[in-house]
Design an enzyme around this catalytic site. Structure first.
Site, PDB file in Angstrom:
ATOM      1  N   GLU A   1     -34.479  -5.951  17.591  1.00 19.17           N
ATOM      2  CA  GLU A   1     -33.243  -6.225  18.343  1.00 19.17           C
ATOM      3  C   GLU A   1     -33.127  -5.271  19.535  1.00 19.17           C
ATOM      4  O   GLU A   1     -32.849  -5.680  20.675  1.00 19.17           O
ATOM      5  CB  GLU A   1     -32.007  -6.043  17.449  1.00 19.17           C
TER       6      GLU A   1
ATOM      7  N   HIS B   1      -1.050  -7.420   7.038  1.00 23.98           N
ATOM      8  CA  HIS B   1      -0.692  -8.808   7.333  1.00 23.98           C
ATOM      9  C   HIS B   1      -1.898  -9.724   7.139  1.00 23.98           C
ATOM     10  O   HIS B   1      -1.910 -10.847   7.664  1.00 23.98           O
ATOM     11  CB  HIS B   1      -0.145  -8.902   8.757  1.00 23.98           C
TER      12      HIS B   1
END
Ligand code: F6P
Length: 533
Positions: free
Chosen positions: A200, A369
């Site tokens: 990569e 949340h």
């Protein structure tokens, strides 16, 4: 030892640990290091449990193993290497001898060269073809990305150097989006790769070189390399003056203290980078000198062992109430899971207990949340590791920081106390529900509680504190690995996928047929190739 602990757990698992609190508990089930405190009183560990856990350290000879690591013994036995990232922050400590030679002159010499280079980039003494450097692009992956990327974000209030960008993924979207915002004539590209072979990183490095070559006559002049492979960095054309080497005794996921930290040093300056090293060094000294019950890395590790190997809670959440630590969970995923996600001990035998847990997390309050529903009311127990600072960096918004802290403390309190059916019935009654419907509504509002959490609290997230936190977690990994008897410093589990990707490349490109591949793999190649791959 393991059996004693498991029996102890069986004896105490049904009690509510809230009832353990007396005047002394919070203090005696907390550990301090400098101005940082680790509170593990909101767990089901009592004095007997702690004594059994501490006995694990002695049974596993952890003190001797720790001293062997700091001494430079070759404790990474499968790769026959020493493990000495601690030498990178040993600013004014004793010499560290590997294979008969003190490594400290070389370590400090490289630090000095990095500082001169970083300050030249920051001041404009070093320029690109178009003048003063405005952007730094760090190309690296895993340990050559996560540490500096996490730390540059964590220390943004101290960032007064050029902009820093991090490219890691081989997905072209990653590099394309970063380069789109940079001027090649005022950008420096840092290729961060211990081995200088990672596919990569080398693919992205070549892409960046070609991009810069369109505007800059000699693009390699605007490259730097951070690597153990000097022959490969010169073959890539990077001038030796821009190459910062390190030795094989620095593992990738432990490497941000040395050359791999260059982008961080350019961002925050060499003085702040030294403060970061000092924080790590302070934690090292604490780890080597504090007795076990007062030793923060040891106790953090033992709480982890208690929850994972003894209680059987297979994941743990890292929940920094410090938004700039947003990348810390990702950083810790590599540090902990690449180090201790093993299935055999050093001698090759199957582990008698589970190895390291799954680590995950998000900063608070965002996570509240999202996934806290499961943490509070799901059927699985997830030990939570909260982190919180006394002060933020936004003095004019201190009231928001206070709200953040209130949320952090409220979560650990809610996890411990929960809400009983009686309380929930009263709430449902106040909402005018009656009879069977009142009970049905109430049952949805019950929180079982008795869910463990720990809190790491510190004055403010600054370079020194970040250094303490990172070294704390490194040593926690060490202690857990030592107790399990595994080698925390190799990573063979990443190899098979790499090998198969290399073999698949000609098939994916259509140069070889998929004959011999399993039906699923061959079918997916065909699906993608008939749609534009
Ligand atoms: O694939 C795993 C790994 O070897 C990590 O341990 C390492 O941090 C990463 O790849 C990058 O390696 P390198 O710095 O050699 O490019």
């Amino acid at each position: 030892m393991w059996n004693d602990l498991k029996q102890h757990f069986q004896a105490v698992q049904d009690r509510r640990f809230e009832t353990l609190f007396d005047e002394a508990r919070a203090g005696s089930f907390s550990v301090s290091c400098g101005d940082m405190v680790f509170d593990y009183s909101k767990t089901n560990i009592d004095a007997d449990g702690r004594a059994l856990l501490v006995a694990l350290l002695d049974a596993a000879d952890v003190a001797a193993k720790r001293d062997a690591m700091f001494r430079g013994d070759r404790i990474n036995v499968t790769e026959d290497r020493a493990v000495l990232h601690t030498a990178l922050r040993n600013l004014d400590g004793d010499g560290v001898v590997v294979s008969g030679a003190d490594v400290m002159p070389e370590v400090l010499g490289t630090l000095d060269r990095m500082e001169r280079f970083a300050e030249d980039v920051r001041s404009g003494a070093y320029t690109g073809a178009g003048g003063k450097i405005t952007d730094v692009v760090n190309i690296g992956i895993g340990g050559s990305d996560l540490g500096p990327a996490m730390a540059v974000r964590a220390l943004s209030p101290f960032h007064d150097g050029p902009r820093c960008h991090f490219v890691s993924n081989v997905d072209p979207a990653d590099i394309a989006e970063v380069l789109r915002g940079c001027d090649p004539t005022t950008t420096i590209v840092i290729v961060a790769s211990k081995t200088f072979t990672t596919i990569e990183t080398m693919t992205n490095a070549r892409t960046a070189k070609a991009w810069m070559g369109q505007s800059v006559e000699n693009p390699a002049q605007q490259f730097a390399a951070l690597s153990t492979a000097g022959d490969k960095t010169s073959a890539f054309g990077i001038p030796d003056a821009h190459v910062f080497g390190f030795e094989d005794w620095v593992g990738g996921r432990y490497s941000m203290w040395g050359p791999i930290g260059l982008s961080l040093m350019i961002a925050i300056g060499s003085n702040a980078f030294r403060a970061f090293l000092r924080g790590g060094q302070a934690m090292d000294r604490h780890f080597c000198s504090a007795k076990w019950e007062e030793n923060m890395p040891a106790m953090l590790a033992l709480v982890g062992v208690w929850h994972n190997q003894i209680c059987g809670y297979t994941t743990r959440a890292v929940l920094p109430y410090d938004n700039r630590l947003a990348r810390l969970p990702a950083y810790l995923q590599q540090l902990e899971m690449e180090s201790n996600g093993k299935r055999v001990s050093i001698d090759g035998a199957d582990l008698p207990v589970d190895s390291g847990p799954v680590v995950w997390g998000e900063p608070g309050t965002n996570g509240q949340h999202a996934f806290y529903q499961l943490i509070h009311q799901g059927t699985r127990i997830v030990p939570c590791e909260f982190m919180v600072a006394a002060r933020g960096h936004e003095d004019d918004l201190h009231h928001q920081h206070q709200l953040l802290v209130a949320n952090c403390l409220a979560q650990s309190e809610a996890l411990m106390k929960g809400r009983s059916l009686d309380e929930a019935m009263k709430i449902a009654g106040r909402l005018d529900f009656e009879g069977g419907e009142q009970e049905r509504q109430a049952r949805h509002r019950v929180f079982p509680g008795n869910r463990p959490s720990t809190t790491l609290a510190y004055p403010q997230l600054d370079p020194f504190t970040l250094g303490q936190i990172i070294a704390l977690y490194e040593h926690r990994v060490f202690v857990e690995g030592a107790i399990l008897g595994i080698n925390s410093y190799d990573q063979w589990g990443v190899e098979l996928g790499k090998e198969l990707a290399t073999a698949l490349q000609p098939i994916v490109e259509g140069r070889e047929s998929a004959d011999g591949k399993d039906g699923s793999t061959a079918g997916l190649v065909q699906f993608l190739r008939t749609r534009g791959l």
